[in-house]
Design an enzyme around this catalytic site. Structure first.
Site, PDB file in Angstrom:
ATOM      1  N   GLY A 241       0.763  -1.249   0.000  1.00 29.78           N
ATOM      2  CA  GLY A 241       0.000   0.000   0.000  1.00 29.78           C
ATOM      3  C   GLY A 241       0.787   1.288   0.000  1.00 29.78           C
ATOM      4  O   GLY A 241       0.217   2.354  -0.181  1.00 29.78           O
ATOM      5  N   GLU A 275       3.962  -6.513   1.905  1.00 35.96           N
ATOM      6  CA  GLU A 275       3.694  -6.945   0.519  1.00 35.96           C
ATOM      7  C   GLU A 275       3.694  -5.738  -0.420  1.00 35.96           C
ATOM      8  O   GLU A 275       2.672  -5.406  -1.030  1.00 35.96           O
ATOM      9  CB  GLU A 275       2.316  -7.630   0.445  1.00 35.96           C
ATOM     10  CG  GLU A 275       2.135  -8.823   1.351  1.00 35.96           C
ATOM     11  CD  GLU A 275       0.665  -9.257   1.475  1.00 35.96           C
ATOM     12  OE1 GLU A 275      -0.239  -8.516   1.022  1.00 35.96           O
ATOM     13  OE2 GLU A 275       0.434 -10.330   2.020  1.00 35.96           O
ATOM     14  N   ARG A 278       3.753  -1.423  -5.784  1.00 40.08           N
ATOM     15  CA  ARG A 278       3.949  -0.147  -6.456  1.00 40.08           C
ATOM     16  C   ARG A 278       5.219   0.579  -6.007  1.00 40.08           C
ATOM     17  O   ARG A 278       5.948   1.128  -6.824  1.00 40.08           O
ATOM     18  CB  ARG A 278       2.734   0.733  -6.165  1.00 40.08           C
ATOM     19  CG  ARG A 278       2.753   2.048  -6.919  1.00 40.08           C
ATOM     20  CD  ARG A 278       1.668   3.012  -6.422  1.00 40.08           C
ATOM     21  NE  ARG A 278       0.438   2.386  -6.048  1.00 40.08           N
ATOM     22  CZ  ARG A 278      -0.647   2.322  -6.828  1.00 40.08           C
ATOM     23  NH1 ARG A 278      -0.625   2.865  -8.024  1.00 40.08           N
ATOM     24  NH2 ARG A 278      -1.742   1.731  -6.401  1.00 40.08           N
ATOM     25  N   ARG A 315      -4.379   2.712 -16.219  1.00 37.34           N
ATOM     26  CA  ARG A 315      -4.618   3.496 -14.996  1.00 37.34           C
ATOM     27  C   ARG A 315      -5.345   4.823 -15.241  1.00 37.34           C
ATOM     28  O   ARG A 315      -6.274   5.150 -14.520  1.00 37.34           O
ATOM     29  CB  ARG A 315      -3.305   3.719 -14.225  1.00 37.34           C
ATOM     30  CG  ARG A 315      -2.594   2.416 -13.843  1.00 37.34           C
ATOM     31  CD  ARG A 315      -1.481   2.611 -12.832  1.00 37.34           C
ATOM     32  NE  ARG A 315      -2.007   2.980 -11.539  1.00 37.34           N
ATOM     33  CZ  ARG A 315      -2.005   4.187 -11.039  1.00 37.34           C
ATOM     34  NH1 ARG A 315      -1.438   5.188 -11.713  1.00 37.34           N
ATOM     35  NH2 ARG A 315      -2.534   4.433  -9.872  1.00 37.34           N
ATOM     36  N   TYR A 319      -8.821   4.872 -13.368  1.00 36.41           N
ATOM     37  CA  TYR A 319      -8.870   5.621 -12.103  1.00 36.41           C
ATOM     38  C   TYR A 319      -8.683   7.122 -12.301  1.00 36.41           C
ATOM     39  O   TYR A 319      -8.425   7.827 -11.326  1.00 36.41           O
ATOM     40  CB  TYR A 319      -7.753   5.163 -11.148  1.00 36.41           C
ATOM     41  CG  TYR A 319      -7.473   3.697 -11.107  1.00 36.41           C
ATOM     42  CD1 TYR A 319      -8.380   2.822 -10.526  1.00 36.41           C
ATOM     43  CD2 TYR A 319      -6.287   3.176 -11.622  1.00 36.41           C
ATOM     44  CE1 TYR A 319      -8.110   1.463 -10.473  1.00 36.41           C
ATOM     45  CE2 TYR A 319      -6.010   1.825 -11.566  1.00 36.41           C
ATOM     46  CZ  TYR A 319      -6.925   0.974 -10.998  1.00 36.41           C
ATOM     47  OH  TYR A 319      -6.653  -0.358 -10.942  1.00 36.41           O
ATOM     48  N   CYS A 345     -10.924   2.844 -29.369  1.00 38.89           N
ATOM     49  CA  CYS A 345     -12.237   3.445 -29.626  1.00 38.89           C
ATOM     50  C   CYS A 345     -13.035   3.607 -28.346  1.00 38.89           C
ATOM     51  O   CYS A 345     -14.049   2.934 -28.128  1.00 38.89           O
ATOM     52  CB  CYS A 345     -13.009   2.561 -30.589  1.00 38.89           C
ATOM     53  SG  CYS A 345     -12.093   2.260 -32.076  1.00 38.89           S
ATOM     54  N   GLU A 346     -12.590   4.464 -27.464  1.00 37.22           N
ATOM     55  CA  GLU A 346     -13.270   4.748 -26.197  1.00 37.22           C
ATOM     56  C   GLU A 346     -12.918   6.186 -25.854  1.00 37.22           C
ATOM     57  O   GLU A 346     -11.740   6.560 -25.921  1.00 37.22           O
ATOM     58  CB  GLU A 346     -12.697   3.903 -25.052  1.00 37.22           C
ATOM     59  CG  GLU A 346     -12.770   2.422 -25.243  1.00 37.22           C
ATOM     60  CD  GLU A 346     -13.976   1.787 -24.564  1.00 37.22           C
ATOM     61  OE1 GLU A 346     -14.656   2.501 -23.790  1.00 37.22           O
ATOM     62  OE2 GLU A 346     -14.225   0.618 -24.828  1.00 37.22           O
TER      63      GLU A 346
END
Ligand code: LLP
Length: 415
Positions: A241, A275, A278, A315, A319, A345-346
């Protein structure tokens, strides 16, 4: 001394002295580029922050499990956190022993558990009462004792920080502490199960210490209570985290982070497992792409259409995540205002909203920074786009660690 990774040498953007434009010329774009030196530095910073306190870093493979990077982390002394049997397999092939793996994840299929239980992993991190029973049944069937950790949902009030609020997903992950106490008791009655740890993971991209400290303190308190009831744990798993700075703003240092964890659990004298994903690989990777088209957007800005978008780096679309985007070799031109978009195409396929860059031309190379975590690992074949190549820069040299997928490979599974 400068931190290793991506920086500007004269005008060129380089990865540890290798110009990104040289890599793009050779391999083409889009291509992920990683700095081995940055991964080493970031791993060691976390590991060494523990000082003499007993601990083990279990790198979270979900952040990036490209084999060469997993091997590199193994050389550094890392263990792993696998979130699927696929990640367990990748870790095995990279040379990790089962005892160096924790198997986490909110949903483990029967097939995954059937494979995992006989392996003798360091722990399977259990997320529900039902899962515990299924693990026990498999352990009995194969005549093994399964090492388990119980993931606790500490119900930490994360209202102070919206990123954690979204990361916590209070209804999906772990079990409330009341249920955890009952599960601990039931494990004691089941000779096929050995409780080795309790586990929390309260979210990702956490940039303030409080929720992390609170979660660690919560776990320490429960461990002390269990200890007083005669339940001895091997370690505490405090999850991942730790956030990184995508925009240059302040984030926790490894020392502040680890210091808070150690302070919170020291009285238990239990070793710590973390753990991190990132914080180790995020800043160590960039997605290198090319401008493939330019066109006016409105009277003051242009669209720059790139050959990388949500298929390579999800990402921003998923987000609204911000990534710095910089020209590999900036032109000496007046800055212009761009919307940097992918080819998919978005309309969410925007990698950089409202960016000011020296005027671009078709063919220019741009680097999307801090893309080492949850970049390549989350890439998809949407629009039949092949997965990008990946390159590792190490000691002034670079090599392809994953070549670009071909359309034949993409179709190989089909009728
Ligand atoms: N452990 C567990 C149980 C996790 O669920 C995660 C991440 C980690 C460790 C590693 O967390 P880290 O140190 O990387 O924050 N795709 C999202 C992030 C999802 C994180 C999922 N779990 C993103 O791109 O921001």
């Amino acid at each position: 001394m400068r931190d290793p990774g991506f920086f500007r040498s004269r005008t060129e953007l380089v990865c540890d002295d290798v110009p990104l434009s040289a890599i793009a010329d050779d391999v083409g774009t889009p291509v992920y580029v990683y700095s081995a030196a940055a991964i080493r530095t970031r791993y060691h910073a976390l590991d060494e922050a523990f000082g003499g306190y007993p601990h083990r870093v279990h790198y979270a493979l979900k952040a990036n499990s490209t084999l060469a990077l997993v091997r590199l982390l193994r050389e550094l002394g890392s263990a792993v956190d696998a979130n699927s049997i696929g990640e367990v397999d990748v870790a095995s092939r990279a040379g990790f022993e089962p005892r160096e793996m924790v198997f986490t994840g909110v949903g483990k299929s029967p097939q995954e558990l059937a494979r995992a239980v006989p392996m003798g992993l360091r722990a399977i991190n259990v997320e529900s009462a039902g899962e515990l029973e299924r693990i026990e049944a498999i352990a009995a069937a194969v005549d093994r004792v399964a090492r388990v950790a119980i993931r606790i949902n500490p119900d930490i009030n994360a209202r102070s920080h919206r990123h954690i609020s979204t990361g916590l997903k209070i209804n999906k992950f772990g079990v409330p502490s009341g249920v955890a106490r009952a599960l601990v008791e039931s494990v004691r009655q089941r000779p096929r199960l050995q409780l080795v740890a309790i586990h929390v993971h309260v979210g990702s991209q956490i940039t303030r210490v409080e929720p992390l400290r609170e979660a660690a303190a919560f776990l320490a308190e429960l461990a002390a209570e269990l200890d007083s009831r005669g339940v001895t744990l091997e370690y505490l798993d405090l999850g991942g985290g730790l956030g990184i700075s995508y925009d240059g703003s302040y984030v926790l240092s490894p020392c502040e982070y680890v210091g808070a964890l150690v302070d919170a659990v020291r009285s238990t004298r239990l070793p710590i497992v973390i753990e991190p994903g990132r914080s180790i690989v995020g800043p160590a990777g960039a997605l290198l792409c090319s401008v493939i088209d330019l066109k006016p957007r409105d009277h003051e800005s242009d669209f720059a259409i790139l050959d990388a978008g949500m298929t390579e780096l999800m990402r921003p679309a998923l987000y609204e995540a911000f990534h710095r985007i910089e020209p590999a070799r900036p032109r000496a031109e007046a800055p212009r205002h761009y919307e940097l978009v992918g080819p998919v195409c978005e309309s969410t396929d925007v990698v950089g909203k409202d960016r000011i860059l020296p005027a671009l031309q078709v063919g220019d190379r741009l680097a999307i920074l801090d893309a080492g975590a949850y970049g390549a690992a989350m890439a998809s074949n949407y629009n039949r786009r092949p997965l990008p190549a990946e390159v590792l820069v190490d000691e002034g040299r670079w090599r392809i660690i994953r070549r670009r997928q071909t359309i034949d490979e993409l179709l190989a599974l089909e009728e």
